[in-house]
Design a protein around this motif. Structure first.
Motif, PDB file in Angstrom:
ATOM      1  N   LEU B 766      40.556   9.750  85.672  1.00  0.00           N
ATOM      2  CA  LEU B 766      40.360  10.782  84.651  1.00  0.00           C
ATOM      3  C   LEU B 766      39.286  10.398  83.636  1.00  0.00           C
ATOM      4  O   LEU B 766      38.561  11.239  83.120  1.00  0.00           O
ATOM      5  N   GLU B 767      39.204   9.099  83.376  1.00  0.00           N
ATOM      6  CA  GLU B 767      38.189   8.621  82.438  1.00  0.00           C
ATOM      7  C   GLU B 767      36.796   8.898  82.991  1.00  0.00           C
ATOM      8  O   GLU B 767      35.897   9.377  82.305  1.00  0.00           O
ATOM      9  N   ASN B 768      36.655   8.614  84.269  1.00  0.00           N
ATOM     10  CA  ASN B 768      35.368   8.848  84.923  1.00  0.00           C
ATOM     11  C   ASN B 768      35.048  10.338  84.980  1.00  0.00           C
ATOM     12  O   ASN B 768      33.907  10.745  84.796  1.00  0.00           O
ATOM     13  N   ARG B 769      36.097  11.144  85.215  1.00  0.00           N
ATOM     14  CA  ARG B 769      35.870  12.584  85.254  1.00  0.00           C
ATOM     15  C   ARG B 769      35.324  13.058  83.901  1.00  0.00           C
ATOM     16  O   ARG B 769      34.351  13.815  83.842  1.00  0.00           O
ATOM     17  N   ALA B 770      35.958  12.566  82.849  1.00  0.00           N
ATOM     18  CA  ALA B 770      35.517  12.975  81.521  1.00  0.00           C
ATOM     19  C   ALA B 770      34.077  12.536  81.278  1.00  0.00           C
ATOM     20  O   ALA B 770      33.279  13.267  80.665  1.00  0.00           O
ATOM     21  N   ALA B 771      33.723  11.347  81.767  1.00  0.00           N
ATOM     22  CA  ALA B 771      32.355  10.849  81.564  1.00  0.00           C
ATOM     23  C   ALA B 771      31.354  11.721  82.324  1.00  0.00           C
ATOM     24  O   ALA B 771      30.266  12.028  81.815  1.00  0.00           O
TER      25      ALA B 771
END
Lengths: 110, 811
Positions: B766-771
């Motif tokens: 999810l962190e990568n998605r947000a990035a």
């Protein structure tokens, strides 16, 4: 030889072209580097593609329709394609682009 | 007087002996060749490409009948040798005796068959010869096959059959695949890419019994009780030297037939080569040492002074799409250090093992281009002290050279090995080229380089190019264009890695051979730069194809088509009136409804474009980007607003998506659709990104196509809210923008990175998605705007001629 002023070099984008309308058809005026211009017929001998819309690279232009590449010095098609575009004499004077008058006058058309 | 030579076995090693002999001394021997298989010598290591359908059997025949006839070799094919009588110096074949002065034993090896209960059933085979291959090729999409053995041969067999749509399961006893050649991480990547090809893989699996029915194999039973049904069971668990005949003749044997450094057995008139021999306690399975043995045996037969020495070997796997390379020793140990490089986005893993400033092992997966360079460092024991920091990036980064793959080849010393199978080094190839071999075929014919497994073909071509320069035309359009030797992937990587933020920087730092590119590379580089550096790089219209420069599609007569955006396919009477008025005013000859739910005005003159846009802008119509390698349309159905089947507001979501994504540039065009229910009226499952609404949420699938290729999308994930659906779509789009090769549609990019990777990046992390979403938004802060309005305001005059002498004359 007499010359006709067609505009300032800044009106032609670097590695781009503008069109000049004449009685004998459209002429494309190309700008390659900062201060280097060429002129040739706008019509590709292959299928009539508008060369002024092509990508200008080095001293060549690629026709936007089928990627024929022409050398702007000689007008000759490069690579495997066989054909030639008419080139016109053009020069720069204090940033003004001057085209050989005979290219645009009605007399030369006659 | 001519001596009589008898050769038992027509395999790759003995075939090479005959080549050397008949070339060096065509009249020295009368040769008789026995072979139990009813055919001559073929390139056995190419059976895998035959199995997968990439080659035919005819293409892998090394020696045909004519070859033997020309050299006067008497062929006794399909005839078994029953006995060697060393006292009488006679070989006893099934159809008669042949006396010899010299004998070469090349009986090869037998596949090892695990003596599981049921191993004698019909449909249990090894993977050894053409017959086995043909049996596997007889399998189709309706068949199930189990392969026991996750080594080189087993995996090639599995991948070959999977390529024909066969349901293949690999059962391997160890913890990871190809454990003799790969470490765990590379084994994991290999497993993943094989699973992507649809192959099921069981690790640490012990086979217990082969189950049959009416004498035919039915399933494999594992000791945990799992039953794997199959129509064919392939055992690829190793080979054993075939020593029966030699042993019976009283020659010294151990695991194989004992030979000395001259390939001589315990009998001074009997030589042995190939997989049947044992030399200094080692037996051999890979082709390179076999060829070395053949060369030694041939020269020993001609009484020359030579000796066979064992060398370090490298391994490659011949499975399309699985690039791996391993060499040397890569076990962890005291005093050993590792250098590891991973690039998950490209599925690349490289690991170097170093001991006391020497490279001793290398494992590479996904990008094996530098393999032979590392191999050379290991073989030569080169000190890597000086280049340690950049070692893993390969030869291109040593000595301050440019990132040119050719410079790496140019830098190789003459003794660097290029073709591992045939032991051909760079010097041999250059010598052949200097003697007139000026293309790949000629080099192959004269040196054998790349003539076996073929994986070094690219390297051989590079040697050709380095040696011949412009006289050699590199086949296959791997570099972007004639302006550079670098591929799209190289350039993308270097733009990011070296922080190149202008076209001039790219041309300069990456050694472009032309002053400012050409019509092929300029649009690609322009895209890469604007996608990677949205704030720093200014889009260059002069590097764009006319359609994207003029924001309209050029037609064959030089006129243009104008397509205003209709968000989600929704329009209004006012917009329609404006379109109709514009069509009248500018004498538009053709008005057509497009497949993307909007209206196309065809045949507009170039100089009228700013004016027609200005008119359309007045009622709020903006560019539909129908000309761009970017977001085109988001097609929708009417969803819950009107449809009795609709489960969600598909039209509303489509409009939101289009408003979020519009104006963005992508490697190729990007088409979306949102369907309100699984009846899928918006045809979402053949779009680049498709959303199908269901009662419980939104199914997002990607990688569809309905053009030259037709492809159904693959499910990426299901989410429960509209906001999350939009986020996932943005993140996927950004991942594609950042990684895709210019002019690759999304499905091609997906094929390269794999769905698992996309899921990991976009769904799970999810962190990568947000990035990704943040980077997309950053880029959209520049590009989410109407280019028509901008051109009307700032560039209208460029659409008109710079001078018009037809008007002047009319005065």
């Amino acid at each position: 030889m007499s010359w006709v002023d067609i505009g300032h070099i800044d009106e032609v984008p670097v590695r781009g072209a503008r069109l000049v309308k004449t009685h004998i058809g459209c002429i494309a005026v190309f700008r390659t580097a900062e201060a280097e211009v060429f002129a040739a017929t706008n019509s590709c001998p292959h299928k009539g593609g508008p060369l002024s819309e092509g990508i200008v690279h080095g001293q060549s232009v690629t026709c936007p329709l089928h990627n024929w590449v022409f050398d702007l010095n000689t007008g000759e098609a490069k690579g495997a394609d066989d054909g030639r575009i008419t080139t016109y004499t053009v020069r720069l004077e204090d940033g003004r682009i001057l085209l050989d008058d005979s290219a645009v006058s009605r007399r030369s058309a006659a | 007087m001519k001596q009589r030579l008898v050769v038992i076995g027509a395999g790759m090693a003995s075939g090479r002996v005959l080549e050397h002999l008949t070339e060096a001394a065509p009249d020295a021997f009368d040769i008789t060749l026995f072979n139990a298989e009813p055919r001559g010598n073929y390139n056995r290591i190419m059976l895998s490409p035959v199995l997968s359908g990439e080659k035919t059997y005819e293409e892998i025949v090394t020696h045909d009948d004519a070859w033997y006839a020309e050299r006067g070799v008497v062929c006794r094919f399909g005839e078994k040798v029953e006995k060697i009588d060393r006292e009488m110096k006679v070989v006893e074949g099934e159809n008669g005796h042949v006396p010899y002065d010299k004998l070469v034993v090349a009986t090869g090896s037998n596949p090892f068959i695990i003596p599981l209960p049921g191993h004698g059933l019909d449909g249990v085979i090894a993977y050894r010869d053409l017959e086995d291959t043909q049996q596997m090729m007889g399998m189709g999409p309706d068949n199930k096959v189990v392969v026991i053995g996750g080594g080189l041969l087993g995996l090639e067999a599995a991948a070959g059959m999977a390529a024909h749509g066969v349901d293949v399961t690999v059962v391997h006893i160890m913890g990871h695949l190809m454990e003799r050649q790969l470490d765990e991480a590379a084994g994991y990547l290999l497993k993943k890419s094989l699973e992507d090809k649809g192959i099921k893989i069981y690790l640490q699996a012990n086979s217990k019994e082969i189950l049959g029915e009416d004498g035919k194999v039915r399933a494999l039973l594992l000791d945990d009780g799992t039953e794997l049904p199959c129509d064919l069971l392939v055992m690829a668990v190793g080979i054993r030297p075939n020593t029966g005949l030699a042993q019976q003749a009283g020659l010294a044997t151990g695991r194989g037939v004992h030979v000395d450094d001259q390939m001589l057995t315990s009998d001074p008139d009997v030589y042995a080569v190939g997989e049947c021999v044992e030399h200094n306690g080692e037996v051999f399975g890979l082709v390179a040492p076999l060829y070395d043995q053949a060369k030694v045996a041939a020269r020993a037969l001609l009484e020359e002074d030579v000796a066979f020495t064992q060398k370090t070997l490298s391994t490659k796997l011949k499975v399309t799409g699985c690039d791996l390379f391993s060499v040397g020793d890569f076990a962890d140990g005291p005093g050993r250090e590792n250098i590891v490089f991973r690039d998950p986005s490209r599925g690349v893993y490289k690991r170097l093992v170093i001991e006391e400033d020497r490279l001793i092992g290398a494992v590479m997966y996904g990008d094996t281009a530098d393999g032979s360079w590392f191999f050379g460092l290991i073989k030569d024991g080169t000190s890597i002290d000086e280049m340690r920091e950049t070692l893993i990036f390969g030869p291109a980064y040593q000595g301050g050279d440019t990132a040119d793959p050719l410079s790496a080849v140019a830098a190789l010393p003459p003794e660097a090995e290029i073709c591992g199978c045939n032991g051909v080094c760079k010097g041999d190839i250059i010598e052949a080229i200097n003697e007139g071999a000026n293309d790949l075929g000629a080099v192959r014919a004269s040196t054998k380089a790349s003539a076996s497994c073929g994986t070094c073909t690219g390297l051989v071509e590079q040697v050709l190019q380095v040696t011949l320069g412009d006289d050699f035309q590199m086949p296959a359009a791997q570099p972007i264009c004639g302006c550079t030797d670098l591929t799209h992937e190289d350039v993308r990587r270097l733009i990011k890695g070296q922080e190149l933020k202008s076209q001039a920087a790219v041309w300069q730092e990456l050694s472009w051979t032309t002053p400012n590119g050409c019509h092929v590379c300029r649009p690609a580089i322009n895209y890469y730069l604007l996608a990677d550096w949205p704030l720093e790089y200014q889009d260059d219209p002069q590097s764009r194809f006319v359609n994207e420069r003029k924001h309209a599609n050029i037609q064959k007569d030089g006129t243009f088509s104008v397509v205003p955006r209709m968000w989600g396919g929704i329009t209004t009477p006012e917009e329609l009136r404006a379109i109709a008025d514009a069509a009248d005013k500018y004498h538009v000859p053709t008005v057509k409804v497009t497949g993307g739910q909007r209206i196309d005005l065809l045949g507009v003159k170039g100089e009228d474009l700013p004016a027609i846009w200005s008119d359309l802008n007045k009622v709020g119509l903006v560019s539909g980007h129908a000309y761009s390698k970017g977001l085109r349309t988001v097609k929708t159905c009417v969803g819950t607003d009107h449809c009795r089947f609709g489960t969600q507001d598909s039209t509303g979501l489509g409009i939101k998506l289009e408003k979020t994504l519009w104006g963005s540039w992508t490697p190729h065009k990007l088409k979306l659709a949102v369907s309100g229910c699984p009846r899928n009226c918006a045809e979402a499952t053949c779009k680049d990104i498709g959303v199908v609404c269901v009662d419980s949420g939104y199914q997002i699938s990607i990688g569809g196509a309905a053009g030259m290729d037709v492809k159904e999308t693959e499910l990426l994930c299901q989410v429960s809210t509209e906001d999350e659906a939009i986020e996932v779509v943005m993140a996927v789009t950004q991942a594609y923008r950042e990684g895709g090769k210019y002019l690759d549609r999304l499905y091609k990019w997906l094929g390269k990175v794999g769905m698992d990777w996309v899921k990991a990046e976009v769904v799970d992390d999810l962190e990568n998605r947000a990035a990704l979403v943040a980077r997309f938004e950053l880029s959209q802060s520049i590009y989410r705007k109407d280019p028509w309005a901008e051109h009307v305001k700032e560039k209208a005059q460029t659409y008109a001629p710079i001078a018009d002498f037809t008007l002047e004359a009319a005065e």
